[in-house]
Motif scaffolding. Structure first.
Motif, PDB file in Angstrom:
ATOM      1  N   ARG A  13       0.961  -1.250   0.072  1.00  0.00           N
ATOM      2  CA  ARG A  13      -0.006   0.050   0.088  1.00  0.00           C
ATOM      3  C   ARG A  13       0.826   1.214   0.102  1.00  0.00           C
ATOM      4  O   ARG A  13       0.685   2.385  -0.738  1.00  0.00           O
ATOM      5  CB  ARG A  13      -0.921  -0.019   1.194  1.00  0.00           C
ATOM      6  N   TRP A  14       2.019   1.142   0.705  1.00  0.00           N
ATOM      7  CA  TRP A  14       2.996   2.551   0.839  1.00  0.00           C
ATOM      8  C   TRP A  14       3.897   2.551  -0.513  1.00  0.00           C
ATOM      9  O   TRP A  14       3.617   3.951  -0.790  1.00  0.00           O
ATOM     10  CB  TRP A  14       3.697   2.252   2.069  1.00  0.00           C
ATOM     11  N   ILE A  15       3.956   1.522  -0.807  1.00  0.00           N
ATOM     12  CA  ILE A  15       4.793   1.810  -2.465  1.00  0.00           C
ATOM     13  C   ILE A  15       3.755   2.046  -3.280  1.00  0.00           C
ATOM     14  O   ILE A  15       4.055   3.053  -4.143  1.00  0.00           O
ATOM     15  CB  ILE A  15       5.374   0.425  -2.777  1.00  0.00           C
ATOM     16  N   ALA A  16       2.431   1.619  -3.280  1.00  0.00           N
ATOM     17  CA  ALA A  16       1.309   1.880  -4.247  1.00  0.00           C
ATOM     18  C   ALA A  16       1.206   3.663  -4.309  1.00  0.00           C
ATOM     19  O   ALA A  16       0.874   4.048  -5.169  1.00  0.00           O
ATOM     20  CB  ALA A  16       0.162   1.110  -4.288  1.00  0.00           C
ATOM     21  N   GLU A  17       1.146   4.146  -3.189  1.00  0.00           N
ATOM     22  CA  GLU A  17       0.667   5.601  -2.853  1.00  0.00           C
ATOM     23  C   GLU A  17       2.076   6.296  -3.017  1.00  0.00           C
ATOM     24  O   GLU A  17       1.665   7.687  -2.614  1.00  0.00           O
ATOM     25  CB  GLU A  17       0.175   5.590  -1.431  1.00  0.00           C
ATOM     26  N   GLU A  18       3.310   6.057  -3.132  1.00  0.00           N
ATOM     27  CA  GLU A  18       4.476   6.831  -3.180  1.00  0.00           C
ATOM     28  C   GLU A  18       4.618   7.660  -4.202  1.00  0.00           C
ATOM     29  O   GLU A  18       3.713   7.438  -5.247  1.00  0.00           O
ATOM     30  CB  GLU A  18       5.727   5.950  -3.145  1.00  0.00           C
ATOM     31  N   ASP A  19       5.202   8.779  -4.115  1.00  0.00           N
ATOM     32  CA  ASP A  19       5.604   9.711  -5.505  1.00  0.00           C
ATOM     33  C   ASP A  19       6.432   8.900  -6.289  1.00  0.00           C
ATOM     34  O   ASP A  19       7.478   8.326  -5.933  1.00  0.00           O
ATOM     35  CB  ASP A  19       6.044  10.827  -4.689  1.00  0.00           C
ATOM     36  N   PRO A  20       6.095   8.543  -7.466  1.00  0.00           N
ATOM     37  CA  PRO A  20       6.893   7.827  -8.347  1.00  0.00           C
ATOM     38  C   PRO A  20       8.285   8.481  -8.507  1.00  0.00           C
ATOM     39  O   PRO A  20       9.491   7.818  -8.845  1.00  0.00           O
ATOM     40  CB  PRO A  20       6.110   7.898  -9.604  1.00  0.00           C
ATOM     41  N   ALA A  21       8.295   9.960  -8.466  1.00  0.00           N
ATOM     42  CA  ALA A  21       9.479  10.537  -8.976  1.00  0.00           C
ATOM     43  C   ALA A  21      10.535  10.581  -7.796  1.00  0.00           C
ATOM     44  O   ALA A  21      11.712  10.673  -7.884  1.00  0.00           O
ATOM     45  CB  ALA A  21       9.325  12.024  -9.070  1.00  0.00           C
ATOM     46  N   VAL A  22       9.949  10.269  -6.524  1.00  0.00           N
ATOM     47  CA  VAL A  22      10.910  10.147  -5.253  1.00  0.00           C
ATOM     48  C   VAL A  22      10.292   8.854  -4.475  1.00  0.00           C
ATOM     49  O   VAL A  22       9.725   9.050  -3.609  1.00  0.00           O
ATOM     50  CB  VAL A  22      10.885  11.533  -4.365  1.00  0.00           C
ATOM     51  N   PRO A  23      10.727   7.825  -4.887  1.00  0.00           N
ATOM     52  CA  PRO A  23      10.000   6.538  -4.371  1.00  0.00           C
ATOM     53  C   PRO A  23      10.728   6.149  -2.968  1.00  0.00           C
ATOM     54  O   PRO A  23      11.847   6.690  -2.702  1.00  0.00           O
ATOM     55  CB  PRO A  23      10.517   5.209  -5.361  1.00  0.00           C
ATOM     56  N   LEU A  24      10.035   5.525  -2.250  1.00  0.00           N
ATOM     57  CA  LEU A  24      10.596   5.299  -0.816  1.00  0.00           C
ATOM     58  C   LEU A  24      11.528   4.207  -0.762  1.00  0.00           C
ATOM     59  O   LEU A  24      11.418   2.927  -1.447  1.00  0.00           O
ATOM     60  CB  LEU A  24       9.700   4.867   0.252  1.00  0.00           C
ATOM     61  N   ASP A  25      12.685   4.406  -0.335  1.00  0.00           N
ATOM     62  CA  ASP A  25      13.917   3.469  -0.162  1.00  0.00           C
ATOM     63  C   ASP A  25      13.594   2.439   0.964  1.00  0.00           C
ATOM     64  O   ASP A  25      12.508   2.755   2.044  1.00  0.00           O
ATOM     65  CB  ASP A  25      15.164   4.018  -0.082  1.00  0.00           C
ATOM     66  N   ASP A  26      14.195   1.242   1.233  1.00  0.00           N
ATOM     67  CA  ASP A  26      14.152   0.312   2.495  1.00  0.00           C
ATOM     68  C   ASP A  26      14.330   1.020   3.561  1.00  0.00           C
ATOM     69  O   ASP A  26      13.614   0.518   4.647  1.00  0.00           O
ATOM     70  CB  ASP A  26      15.003  -0.710   2.199  1.00  0.00           C
ATOM     71  N   GLU A  27      15.270   1.852   3.956  1.00  0.00           N
ATOM     72  CA  GLU A  27      15.426   2.559   5.283  1.00  0.00           C
ATOM     73  C   GLU A  27      14.141   3.370   5.480  1.00  0.00           C
ATOM     74  O   GLU A  27      13.801   3.432   6.536  1.00  0.00           O
ATOM     75  CB  GLU A  27      16.411   3.169   4.949  1.00  0.00           C
ATOM     76  N   GLN A  28      13.510   4.102   4.625  1.00  0.00           N
ATOM     77  CA  GLN A  28      12.583   4.778   4.812  1.00  0.00           C
ATOM     78  C   GLN A  28      11.215   4.046   5.144  1.00  0.00           C
ATOM     79  O   GLN A  28      10.403   4.485   5.963  1.00  0.00           O
ATOM     80  CB  GLN A  28      11.928   5.759   3.730  1.00  0.00           C
ATOM     81  N   LEU A  29      11.067   3.022   4.351  1.00  0.00           N
ATOM     82  CA  LEU A  29      10.023   1.934   5.009  1.00  0.00           C
ATOM     83  C   LEU A  29      10.128   1.598   6.248  1.00  0.00           C
ATOM     84  O   LEU A  29       9.113   1.396   7.018  1.00  0.00           O
ATOM     85  CB  LEU A  29       9.985   0.768   3.706  1.00  0.00           C
ATOM     86  N   LYS A  34       9.950   5.060 -13.866  1.00  0.00           N
ATOM     87  CA  LYS A  34       9.144   6.284 -14.025  1.00  0.00           C
ATOM     88  C   LYS A  34       9.693   7.145 -14.889  1.00  0.00           C
ATOM     89  O   LYS A  34       9.129   7.773 -15.827  1.00  0.00           O
ATOM     90  CB  LYS A  34       9.163   6.975 -12.429  1.00  0.00           C
ATOM     91  N   ASN A  35      11.121   7.390 -15.043  1.00  0.00           N
ATOM     92  CA  ASN A  35      11.834   8.184 -16.116  1.00  0.00           C
ATOM     93  C   ASN A  35      11.868   7.531 -17.413  1.00  0.00           C
ATOM     94  O   ASN A  35      11.618   8.194 -18.426  1.00  0.00           O
ATOM     95  CB  ASN A  35      13.391   8.390 -15.522  1.00  0.00           C
ATOM     96  N   THR A  36      11.613   6.416 -17.401  1.00  0.00           N
ATOM     97  CA  THR A  36      11.541   5.648 -18.866  1.00  0.00           C
ATOM     98  C   THR A  36      10.179   5.928 -19.302  1.00  0.00           C
ATOM     99  O   THR A  36       9.883   6.318 -20.654  1.00  0.00           O
ATOM    100  CB  THR A  36      11.573   4.280 -18.735  1.00  0.00           C
ATOM    101  N   ASP A  37       9.226   5.822 -18.450  1.00  0.00           N
ATOM    102  CA  ASP A  37       7.825   5.969 -18.823  1.00  0.00           C
ATOM    103  C   ASP A  37       7.845   7.608 -19.392  1.00  0.00           C
ATOM    104  O   ASP A  37       7.000   7.999 -20.231  1.00  0.00           O
ATOM    105  CB  ASP A  37       6.901   5.966 -17.778  1.00  0.00           C
ATOM    106  N   GLN A  81      15.338   1.398  -8.880  1.00  0.00           N
ATOM    107  CA  GLN A  81      14.650   0.653 -10.297  1.00  0.00           C
ATOM    108  C   GLN A  81      13.406   1.238 -10.505  1.00  0.00           C
ATOM    109  O   GLN A  81      12.912   1.403 -11.680  1.00  0.00           O
ATOM    110  CB  GLN A  81      14.717  -0.728  -9.878  1.00  0.00           C
ATOM    111  N   ARG A  82      12.689   1.619  -9.384  1.00  0.00           N
ATOM    112  CA  ARG A  82      11.180   2.043  -9.640  1.00  0.00           C
ATOM    113  C   ARG A  82      11.152   3.478  -9.975  1.00  0.00           C
ATOM    114  O   ARG A  82      10.458   4.040 -10.931  1.00  0.00           O
ATOM    115  CB  ARG A  82      10.474   2.101  -8.100  1.00  0.00           C
ATOM    116  N   ARG A  83      12.403   4.100  -9.862  1.00  0.00           N
ATOM    117  CA  ARG A  83      12.687   5.787 -10.183  1.00  0.00           C
ATOM    118  C   ARG A  83      12.974   5.357 -11.616  1.00  0.00           C
ATOM    119  O   ARG A  83      12.692   6.296 -12.402  1.00  0.00           O
ATOM    120  CB  ARG A  83      13.716   6.548  -9.532  1.00  0.00           C
ATOM    121  N   LEU A  84      13.741   4.452 -12.149  1.00  0.00           N
ATOM    122  CA  LEU A  84      14.230   4.518 -13.539  1.00  0.00           C
ATOM    123  C   LEU A  84      13.020   4.086 -14.458  1.00  0.00           C
ATOM    124  O   LEU A  84      12.981   4.570 -15.481  1.00  0.00           O
ATOM    125  CB  LEU A  84      14.997   3.368 -13.563  1.00  0.00           C
TER     126      LEU A  84
END
Length: 397
Positions: A343-359, A394-397, A389-392
């Motif tokens: 749920r948190w990853i689905a709601e994150e800002d795709p331009a600034v995704p949450l890393d494991d430390e933040q989670l 987003k940038n590719t899209d 990888q999630r940020r990449l």
């Protein structure tokens, strides 16, 4: 001053399982799912004059393959304590043929014969019964030994040559049996299964539910779906051999009833603990085999056998019992942690995704202390890429 120690006796209760022949038969019956039970009943009905059925499920029962049996054997291997080389046991499991047999005479590079023998002895203690036997004859001998069929064993050991040549009269004189008595013992041998399992592919394999779960007026109802077998009650005097058949038939029905009651008791506990999940599709609650054993009063191994390879039907879907089991991570079910993470990853800002430390920090704010490495393990199990990888993507899209 000298120290004095007082010795006191304290009573303590401890549950211990004693494996009598009857207990071994129950364990073997409980381990089987609906399809495996139907296959066994078909063999028993063919050999016992007091058992019959009108169920096509039993009359046309075909052995079905185990679900990833090698993985299950490896799981049993690594959850026990053994005194043999585990890598030797792993080698044997991978070398089993399509029927679960292993020939100890075949070469095993890198292992000594005594190491293979010790590991093979351990594997033969695993389930299903008969795994690791040399061949069908060895497997039949083990089944007869479990049933305490001494005369049938003697026929196999001492009369194999006569049987292969069809010398029935010679074999009767050799063993001091009448032809009727010999045929009765041959029927006992024929009732044995030829293979303990099927590791190779089988066409048209399908899964049948062992219990049906229904919901009526907000209450769950559980119905066992075991194969139907009936007992023909005889009238008049019986010969000693017929009395033995009748005793075996009654024992078979008692074992099926006991299996159904045990399986129903365990499944009732699972349904009670996972009610919200079944009704509202909520995350699974913490539910482990140990807790089910404590609640039902059954031994842990009994609960494990009642759940293994068993399936339930609910709302038109068939699922394994094990789907209702859920381990805990820091007193919270693994399922709830996975749902929160997704749920948190689905709601994150795709331009600034949450890393494991933040989670991990978010979980800590929720009162759940998880390390970054633990978060990474859960994320990988869910096939979720890391933040970079999630940020990449987003940038590719």
């Amino acid at each position: 001053m000298k120290n004095k120690q007082s010795l006191r006796l304290h009573q303590a209760q401890r549950q211990r399982q004693v494996f009598s022949p009857a207990r071994s038969r129950f364990v073997e019956t409980l381990t089987k799912n609906r399809q495996e039970l139907a296959v066994e009943l078909r063999s028993l009905i063919a050999a016992n004059p007091f058992l019959h059925t009108v169920s096509d499920e039993v009359l046309f029962a075909q052995a079905q393959p185990e679900f990833d049996l090698r993985a299950d054997l490896l799981n049993q291997l690594h959850t026990g304590r053994w005194r043999f080389r585990l890598d030797a046991a792993e080698y044997i499991i991978e070398a089993l043929d399509d029927h679960g047999f292993y020939d100890p005479a075949q070469p095993a590079p890198g292992f000594q014969p005594e190491e293979i023998a010790a590991a093979l002895s351990g594997i033969q203690q695993l389930e299903p019964f008969g795994i690791g036997c040399r061949d069908s004859l060895d497997y039949i001998r083990r089944q007869l030994g479990l049933r305490n069929e001494k005369m049938a064993l003697r026929i196999l050991d001492e009369g194999a040559e006569e049987l292969s040549r069809g010398q029935i009269s010679t074999l009767c004189r050799k063993l001091r049996l009448t032809e009727t008595e010999l045929q009765d013992q041959l029927n006992v041998i024929r009732s044995c299964q030829l293979f303990p399992c099927q590791l190779g592919p089988v066409e048209n394999a399908y899964v049948q539910a062992d219990v049906r779960l229904t919901l009526e007026d907000g209450e769950f109802s559980i119905t066992p779906l075991s194969p139907q077998v009936l007992l023909d009650v005889p009238t008049g005097p019986l010969s000693p051999q017929l009395k033995q058949y009748l005793k075996e038939a009654q024992l078979t029905l008692d074992l099926i009833d006991q299996r159904n009651l045990t399986m129903q008791l365990v499944f009732q506990c699972l349904v009670r603990r996972q009610r919200d999940h079944l009704l509202q599709d909520a995350p699974l609650a913490v539910c482990r085999l140990k807790e089910v054993a404590e609640e039902t009063g059954l031994h842990l191994s009994t609960v494990s056998r009642a759940c293994a390879h068993k399936y339930y039907e609910f709302n038109g879907r068939i699922r394994p019992f094990s789907d209702l089991l859920c381990k805990a991570l820091h007193q919270i079910s693994r399922d709830r942690i996975e749902a929160q993470l997704k749920r948190w990853i689905a709601e994150e800002d795709p331009a600034v995704p949450l890393d494991d430390e933040q989670l991990a920090l978010r979980f800590q704010n929720e009162g759940v202390v998880l390390s970054r490495r633990r978060i990474a393990d859960v994320r990988k199990r869910l096939n979720i890429p890391n933040s970079y990888q999630r940020r990449l993507v987003k940038n590719t899209d």
